[in-house]
Every structure is written in structure tokens, then in C-alpha cells.
Design a protein around this motif. Structure first.
Motif, PDB file in Angstrom:
ATOM      1  N   UNK A 237      34.823  53.757  44.768  1.00 22.40           N
ATOM      2  CA  UNK A 237      33.510  53.744  44.124  1.00 22.40           C
ATOM      3  C   UNK A 237      33.419  52.648  43.070  1.00 22.40           C
ATOM      4  N   UNK A 238      34.266  51.635  43.195  1.00 25.64           N
ATOM      5  CA  UNK A 238      34.297  50.551  42.199  1.00 25.64           C
ATOM      6  C   UNK A 238      34.084  49.207  42.894  1.00 25.64           C
ATOM      7  N   UNK A 239      33.338  48.350  42.248  1.00 20.96           N
ATOM      8  CA  UNK A 239      33.062  47.041  42.817  1.00 20.96           C
ATOM      9  C   UNK A 239      33.821  45.958  42.045  1.00 20.96           C
ATOM     10  N   UNK A 240      34.340  44.978  42.766  1.00 14.99           N
ATOM     11  CA  UNK A 240      35.034  43.882  42.077  1.00 14.99           C
ATOM     12  C   UNK A 240      33.990  42.882  41.600  1.00 14.99           C
ATOM     13  N   UNK A 241      34.040  42.570  40.307  1.00 15.11           N
ATOM     14  CA  UNK A 241      33.078  41.602  39.767  1.00 15.11           C
ATOM     15  C   UNK A 241      33.645  40.185  39.855  1.00 15.11           C
ATOM     16  N   UNK A 242      34.909  40.035  39.435  1.00 11.69           N
ATOM     17  CA  UNK A 242      35.529  38.711  39.552  1.00 11.69           C
ATOM     18  C   UNK A 242      37.055  38.830  39.545  1.00 11.69           C
ATOM     19  N   UNK A 243      37.648  37.754  40.024  1.00 15.54           N
ATOM     20  CA  UNK A 243      39.112  37.677  40.018  1.00 15.54           C
ATOM     21  C   UNK A 243      39.482  36.379  39.316  1.00 15.54           C
ATOM     22  N   UNK A 244      40.273  36.491  38.245  1.00 11.93           N
ATOM     23  CA  UNK A 244      40.694  35.274  37.536  1.00 11.93           C
ATOM     24  C   UNK A 244      42.185  35.048  37.768  1.00 11.93           C
ATOM     25  N   UNK A 245      42.518  33.774  37.910  1.00 12.84           N
ATOM     26  CA  UNK A 245      43.926  33.444  38.136  1.00 12.84           C
ATOM     27  C   UNK A 245      44.472  32.784  36.878  1.00 12.84           C
ATOM     28  N   UNK A 246      45.566  33.339  36.374  1.00  8.53           N
ATOM     29  CA  UNK A 246      46.220  32.741  35.202  1.00  8.53           C
ATOM     30  C   UNK A 246      47.614  32.298  35.623  1.00  8.53           C
ATOM     31  N   UNK A 247      48.312  31.657  34.700  1.00  9.35           N
ATOM     32  CA  UNK A 247      49.662  31.147  34.996  1.00  9.35           C
ATOM     33  C   UNK A 247      50.572  32.254  35.530  1.00  9.35           C
ATOM     34  N   UNK A 251      43.805  38.574  37.064  1.00  6.59           N
ATOM     35  CA  UNK A 251      43.089  39.713  36.447  1.00  6.59           C
ATOM     36  C   UNK A 251      41.874  39.991  37.308  1.00  6.59           C
ATOM     37  N   UNK A 252      41.787  41.225  37.796  1.00  8.74           N
ATOM     38  CA  UNK A 252      40.632  41.627  38.593  1.00  8.74           C
ATOM     39  C   UNK A 252      39.729  42.464  37.697  1.00  8.74           C
ATOM     40  N   UNK A 253      38.503  42.002  37.529  1.00  6.27           N
ATOM     41  CA  UNK A 253      37.569  42.747  36.683  1.00  6.27           C
ATOM     42  C   UNK A 253      36.588  43.505  37.574  1.00  6.27           C
TER      43      UNK A 253
END
Ligand SMILES: Cc1cc2nc3c(=O)[nH]c(=O)nc-3n(C[C@H](O)[C@H](O)[C@H](O)COP(=O)(O)OP(=O)(O)OC[C@H]3O[C@@H](n4cnc5c(N)ncnc54)[C@H](O)[C@@H]3O)c2cc1C
Length: 469
Positions: A237-247, A251-253
């Protein structure tokens, strides 16, 4: 133009299960057939990035982690402690290599030409093959079996190491310690269970309220329980808003504001018809919004001589079904008598533990007011279940309460995807559970679960009869 003036009687685009079977069926009828596929893709998605690598990987995971033996030898039992990607891919490369040879050999033996390159329509009977042989070939009939590719949302950047899809996951350089799997469909959950078995802490995210909603709900609950036991967390019941790539990771928000840190994100959010390169406009064929093709009951597109089979036509998008569709299309194209594909197609989900079913579900029998009884057998009650160390496996029969015909079979646990075929055969012959009650099964086997479940259903039906009388 008469059929003799074309280079081939049948040209197939795509050498996956659907394409192979179409070409071979035509060749067996004495037709001149050819298959086009790209270099390095002989055998299709099935052999190169889909079914075969993923199922071989699963087998390697089961063996090396010693998972299936832990009931006997303890929770810490392992065949190898530090499992590497190389350990896993060695098996995959071996199997894929052999299977590609089998496909090539089958085509050769049946005198089917294999043309290497990307096929594009020039007109409705002519295709150019570029990138390999640079040919232009014509055919009387054409079967399209181009399959699908993973859908990649535009707002997610895939780098094939930190953020991957089901193709990229096969090329990871190491086994991640943490992973987010976006999409709880079959592919997502199969990979989630493999990585969880390897010790990766997996979080599954899906906007739907549950996973595998087409399977028996009791079995899905059991699977969920097992995956939780392997430290899988579910965010339904959750939607992925964005995925950020760090070193150091990703992070999946989520739209709800939650943030999930993980070494790797695997996106498994649907598949798109692989029709972009086909130049379908030149043949006057359109695709739907997912790049897929619409066909009639004989797998004909809107043009009588162009058929489409396999994943590109959508559900159920399974290898075995694609094969049958390919065979059916070729036979139909050449005027052979061919029976319609039965409705009773088995479904196999190679999670750990695996799931398989054929026929109807409790929910739809209830919706249709069909009176039924459930016959249950648990592997732990079978000698074979004890021997293989599978205490949680189960087989469930759905039986018509009046005429005792078998309506559905749902299996969970060791060998589920094989066992289901016994029930399929009984159902295909219109059989009742009386056959299963009377049959003698090898002992000790898991197949015996059919007899136990049939007896269970019989006893329940008898008890009801006695009360009613
Ligand atoms: C990760 C994963 C796991 C899976 N596991 C299972 C499983 O356990 N059991 C199961 O039954 N199914 C499974 N499937 C699904 C199964 O792989 C497909 O149902 C099957 O491969 C579909 O066959 P197909 O005939 O449509 O062709 P595909 O296997 O999809 O192959 C299509 C081929 O067409 C070629 N092609 C496309 N366009 C062109 C062009 N223009 N010119 C030349 N060639 C072209 C491609 O290169 C490709 O080789 C899985 C799929 C994936 C992705």
C-alpha cells in the motif's frame, strides 16, 4: 504473390519459447521456416535473462545456502559460508550455455534457418535483418514473438549496480547486504526470496495491498510468514516517490514519507512489449499502450498472415504457455486442425518455498456459488515430507461437493511446480477424487499427498452426508 515466391513459408521474429515452437511446428509440416533473433539472444529472454538464469540461480542458492537441509542439520547449516556472485553465476553460465546449444541444435535438426540480427518490417511480407547478417527476407506467414523488456520508470535512474531491473540483477558484482525490491509481482518476489535466502535484508515495496493476489490466499499468507522469517520486510500500500543514489548506497523515498536505505534497489514494476524495433507501422499493425499486441483466439493480429505469441500478447506470460501459443499459431497458419488452448493452464511461482496451482480458487468458487469441499494434506504428515525435511509444505484440493470432481489444486513447498501436474491430469480427464482415493502411489513420495488430501475431502463430505441424512 504465390507462397512459392517468398523466401520462406514462415518467418518468426524472436527465438524464445513461442518463436522456437512456431518455427519447429512449421518445419515438421515440411514448411520452409526461419527464426530471427539478435546475436547473444538465441533462446530468447527465457534462456538469457528470464526463466532459465533465474531458476538456475535459485537452485544454486538453495544448494549453497543449505536452506532445505536445515530442518535436519540445524539452522546454521551451510554448504558454503561466504557465497560469492561467482559461485552463483558459474552454475547459470553452465546451464545457459548448454541450453543455447540445445536450441541451436533443435533448429538445425529441423532445418529451420537462424538469422542473426534485429528484424524490422519493410512491408507486410518483408523484413530486413540488420546488425548481423544485413538481409532482406520475405515470408508468406509471419509469427511475432519478440517478448518483453523490463519497464523502467522515467524518474528512476538505473545504473545496473545500485539500481537494477531483472536484467541488471544478473550482473551484480556482489551480493548486497540490504536491498529494496520495488514490485511484489512474481519476478520481484522470486528475487526477494532468493536474496533473503542468501542473507540479504530485503524490503519489498508495492502499492497494492498484498502480493501474488492471483494465488490461494492461505498459501500467500504462508509464504509471507516464511519470508518474514528470512527477515523480509513488507511495505504494501506504499508508492515509491524517488530513488536516490549516494556513494554508499541508495535511499528510496515513499510517498508516505518513509525513507529506506539499501545497498541496492531492484525495480520489478512490470514489463513492456519489445516491439520498438519491429517497424510495425510498415506492416500496418499497432500496439497498445504497453507496447503489446492484440490477437484473436488463433493468435492472429489484425492481418490474417501475421500472428503474435508469447509475452508480447500479455497474460499469462509464461514460457510453457508461450510454447503452446507458438505451436498453435503455426498449425493454424498452415490450415492444420488445432484445438483451442485449454483454460487449465498451470501457474508456477518459484519463490522459496515454491507455489503452484491449476484450476479454480476458493474465492471464485464462492463468488459463483459452487458448493465445494477442501481436502488438505500437510507434508509433515507424510513420510517423504519428514525425509526431505519440509514440515511446512501443503497440498490443497478443491472438490465439488456434489459430483466430487476436482476443481482446483494448490500446492506450496518442495516440488510444488511438479506435483501440480498430477492434479492437472486428473482434472483434464474430468476425474473425481475417487480416483485419487483408490490409486496406489509410490511410498514414500510427496505425490502421496494427493491421496491424503482426497481422503480428507472424502471424510468431510461423508460427515456432512451423515448429518444431512
Ligand atoms: C526474471 C524472469 C523470470 C521468469 N521466470 C519464469 C518461470 O519461472 N517460468 C515461466 O514459465 N516463465 C518465466 N518467465 C517468463 C518467460 O521467460 C516468458 O514467458 C518467455 O520467455 C516468453 O517467451 P517469448 O516466446 O515471448 O519470447 P522471449 O523469451 O521473451 O524472447 C523474445 C526474443 O525476441 C527477440 N526480439 C525482440 N525483438 C526483436 C527484433 N526486432 N528482431 C529480432 N529479435 C527480436 C529478443 O531478442 C528475444 O530474444 C520469467 C521471465 C523473467 C523476466
Amino acid at each position: 504473390m504465390s507462397s512459392h515466391e517468398y523466401d520462406y513459408d514462415l518467418l518468426v521474429i524472436g527465438s524464445g519459447p513461442g518463436g522456437q515452437r512456431a518455427a519447429i511446428a512449421a518445419a515438421k509440416l515440411g514448411k520452409r521456416a526461419a527464426v530471427v533473433d539478435r546475436r547473444g539472444m538465441v533462446g530468447g529472454v527465457c534462456l538469457n535473462t528470464g526463466t532459465i538464469p533465474s531458476k538456475t540461480l535459485r537452485e544454486a542458492v538453495l544448494y549453497l545456502t543449505g536452506m532445505t537441509q536445515r530442518e535436519m542439520y540445524g539452522a546454521s547449516y551451510r554448504v558454503k559460508t561466504d557465497i560469492t556472485v561467482a559461485d552463483l553465476t558459474a552454475r547459470t553460465q553452465h546451464v545457459v550455455g548448454r541450453e543455447v546449444e540445445v536450441v541451436r541444435h533443435q533448429l538445425l535438426r529441423n532445418h529451420v534457418d537462424l538469422l542473426l540480427g534485429t528484424a524490422t518490417f519493410v512491408d507486410e511480407h518483408t523484413v530486413s535483418v540488420a546488425g548481423g547478417e544485413h538481409l532482406r527476407v520475405s515470408a508468406d506467414k509471419i509469427v511475432l514473438a519478440p517478448g518483453t523488456r523490463p519497464a523502467r520508470p522515467e524518474n528512476v535512474e538505473f545504473d545496473d549496480q545500485r539500481v537494477v531491473d531483472s536484467d541488471g540483477v544478473l550482473n551484480l558484482e556482489h551480493i548486497p547486504t540490504t536491498m529494496v525490491v520495488v514490485g511484489a509481482g512474481v519476478i520481484g518476489i522470486e528475487y526477494a526470496s532468493m536474496f533473503a535466502a542468501l542473507g540479504t535484508r530485503v524490503t519489498v515495496v508495492d502499492q497494492r495491498p498484498n502480493m501474488l493476489e492471483f494465488c490461494d490466499s492461505e498459501i500467500v499468507d504462508s509464504l509471507r510468514f516464511h519470508l518474514r522469517d528470512l527477515s523480509v520486510a513488507f511495505r504494501f500500500g506504499e508508492q515509491v516517490e524517488r530513488v536516490e543514489v549516494a556513494e554508499a548506497g541508495t535511499i528510496t523515498t515513499l510517498a508516505s514519507g518513509k525513507r529506506i536505505a539499501a545497498e541496492t534497489v531492484m525495480y520489478s514494476a512490470g514489463r513492456q512489449g519489445a516491439t520498438d524495433d519491429l517497424g510495425l507501422d510498415n506492416a500496418g499493425i499497432e500496439t497498445n499502450s504497453r507496447g503489446r499486441l492484440d490477437v484473436d483466439e488463433h493468435f492472429r493480429t489484425k492481418l490474417d498472415h501475421i500472428y503474435a505469441v508469447g509475452d508480447v500478447i500479455g497474460f499469462p506470460a509464461l514460457a510453457a504457455t508461450s510454447m503452446e501459443q507458438g505451436r498453435h499459431a503455426a498449425l493454424h497458419a498452415f490450415g492444420e486442425r488445432v484445438s483451442a488452448l485449454g483454460e487449465m493452464q498451470p501457474i508456477g511461482v518459484y519463490t522459496i518455498p515454491e507455489i503452484s496451482y491449476v484450476g479454480r480458487h476458493e474465492g471464485d468458487l464462492t463468488d459463483d456459488s459452487v458448493p465445494y469441499e477442501v481436502g488438505l494434506s500437510r507434508y509433515r504428515e507424510l513420510a517423504r515430507g519428514q525425509i526431505v525435511g519440509d514440515p511446512y509444505g501443503m497440498l490443497k484440493l478443491l472438490v465439488h461437493a456434489e459430483d466430487r470432481t476436482l476443481l482446483g489444486v494448490h500446492v506450496f513447498g518442495t516440488a510444488a511446480t511438479d506435483l501440480v501436474h498430477i492434479g492437472q491430469a486428473v482434472m483434464g480427464c474430468g476425474g473425481t477424487i475417487d480416483y485419487l482415493v483408490d490409486a496406489v502411489f509410490n511410498y514414500p513420495t510427496l505425490s502421496e499427498s494427493y491421496k491424503v488430501a482426497a481422503l480428507d475431502a472424502t471424510n468431510k463430505l461423508r460427515a456432512l452426508d451423515r448429518l444431512v441424512r
